[in-house]
Design an enzyme around this catalytic site. Structure first.
Site, PDB file in Angstrom:
ATOM      1  N   GLN A 183       3.694  -2.806  -6.144  1.00 18.97           N
ATOM      2  CA  GLN A 183       3.771  -3.803  -5.068  1.00 18.97           C
ATOM      3  C   GLN A 183       3.763  -5.213  -5.670  1.00 18.97           C
ATOM      4  O   GLN A 183       3.406  -5.404  -6.834  1.00 18.97           O
ATOM      5  CB  GLN A 183       2.559  -3.672  -4.145  1.00 18.97           C
ATOM      6  N   ASP A 217     -10.114   2.642   1.956  1.00 18.30           N
ATOM      7  CA  ASP A 217      -9.837   1.215   2.093  1.00 18.30           C
ATOM      8  C   ASP A 217      -8.374   1.001   1.680  1.00 18.30           C
ATOM      9  O   ASP A 217      -8.071   0.468   0.610  1.00 18.30           O
ATOM     10  CB  ASP A 217     -10.804   0.452   1.176  1.00 18.30           C
TER      11      ASP A 217
END
Ligand code: SAM
Length: 282
Positions: free
Chosen positions: A35, A159
């Site tokens: 990313q 998370d």
């Protein structure tokens, strides 16, 4: 008022809404294997971590998210010893977990080592817990990792990013099933389950799929407002076959330095507004 990109970072959400913050300096930018990673110094939100153009962490409001992800799970588990955080490369959830001396080991399973390294450098307070000797870091896909562990964790916290790219695996029913198997009998899992306002389908599907895995009465949503996330209102899925955030909670061990989570906020977080109840029953 058009926002000059040389001064403002804007997260455009679904093409029809956006959240922007004026920045004073771009501290970091890289494209990892997974990313785009950006870190800005901003006037209003402190330092912010952006992944693939989305707000992930801000110094201003992430304490709400990290405290809500961690402390209800620990408050509802008698004597948690082993915990795992899946995703969470900024270290914020781990930093909350290490406040409990009873916890003997914490695994952080984050797929992207560059997130960990950049957050250690630019978010020293939020990532501080990563240097605790009880913490071990694994940099691989959390879905593959958790599938290799059965009846092992008292606490599993997810998370994750949104259900796109590598994050999609963390919203799959097979992943939820692996989480259930990885928990000890009295264990608790809490997963971030997106916004009931701006991502109502994702929220509804996640709670439905979790209930299909853990049982219809074994998944309780919790809500909190996190201003930097799309829609502001955010949700967490509390999952356990033996614990319930309405009855099993004890605040005896609650750390004294929390800024959001408290016995009152616990009660507030598990009260569902009519529109959420309607979403989950329709
Ligand atoms: N609090 C944020 C939120 O609610 O959107 C999440 C923050 S944390 C930085 C999200 C992390 O999940 C990212 O660092 C990302 O690399 C990691 N991640 C995404 N997919 C993953 C996977 N399949 N296994 C492990 N980590 C993953």
């Amino acid at each position: 008022m058009s926002l000059n990109p040389s001064e403002w970072f804007t997260e455009v959400y679904d093409g029809d809404s956006a959240f922007a913050v004026r920045y004073t300096k771009k501290l970091y930018e890289a494209r990892s294997e997974f990313q785009k990673i950006e870190i800005f110094e901003t006037s209003k939100m402190g330092r912010v971590l952006i992944l693939e153009g989305c707000f992930m962490v801000t110094e201003k409001d992430s304490f709400i998210y990290h405290e809500m992800l961690v402390h209800p799970a620990v408050s509802c588990t008698e004597n948690p010893r082993k915990a795992v955080v899946i995703g969470g490369g900024d270290g914020g959830a781990v930093t909350e977990l290490v406040k409990y001396n009873s916890i003997e080991s914490i695994v952080l399973c984050e797929i992207d080592p560059q997130v960990i390294e950049s957050c250690k450098k630019f978010f020293p307070e939020i990532s501080a817990g990563l240097s605790d000797p009880r913490v071990s870091i694994v940099t691989r896909d959390g879905a593959a990792f958790i599938a290799e562990h059965e009846n092992e964790f008292d606490i599993v916290l997810v998370d994750s990013t949104d259900p796109v790219g590598p994050g999609a695996a963390l919203f799959a029913t097979s992943f939820f099933e692996s989480i259930r198997k990885s928990l000890t009998p009295a264990g608790v899992a809490v997963l971030q389950t997106e916004s009931p306002l701006f991502m109502s389908d994702v929220f509804k599907d996640a709670i439905r799929d979790l209930r299909n895995v853990f049982g219809p009465d074994s998944v309780n949503p919790m809500l909190a407002v996190i201003p930097s996330y799309p829609g502001g209102l955010w949700s967490f899925g509390f999952c356990s076959e033996t614990k319930n955030p309405h009855q099993s909670v004890s605040f005896d061990r609650l750390p004294k330095d929390l800024k959001y989570y408290s016995p009152e906020m616990h009660k507030a977080s598990i009260a569902m507004p009519p529109f959420v109840k309607e979403l989950l029953t329709s």
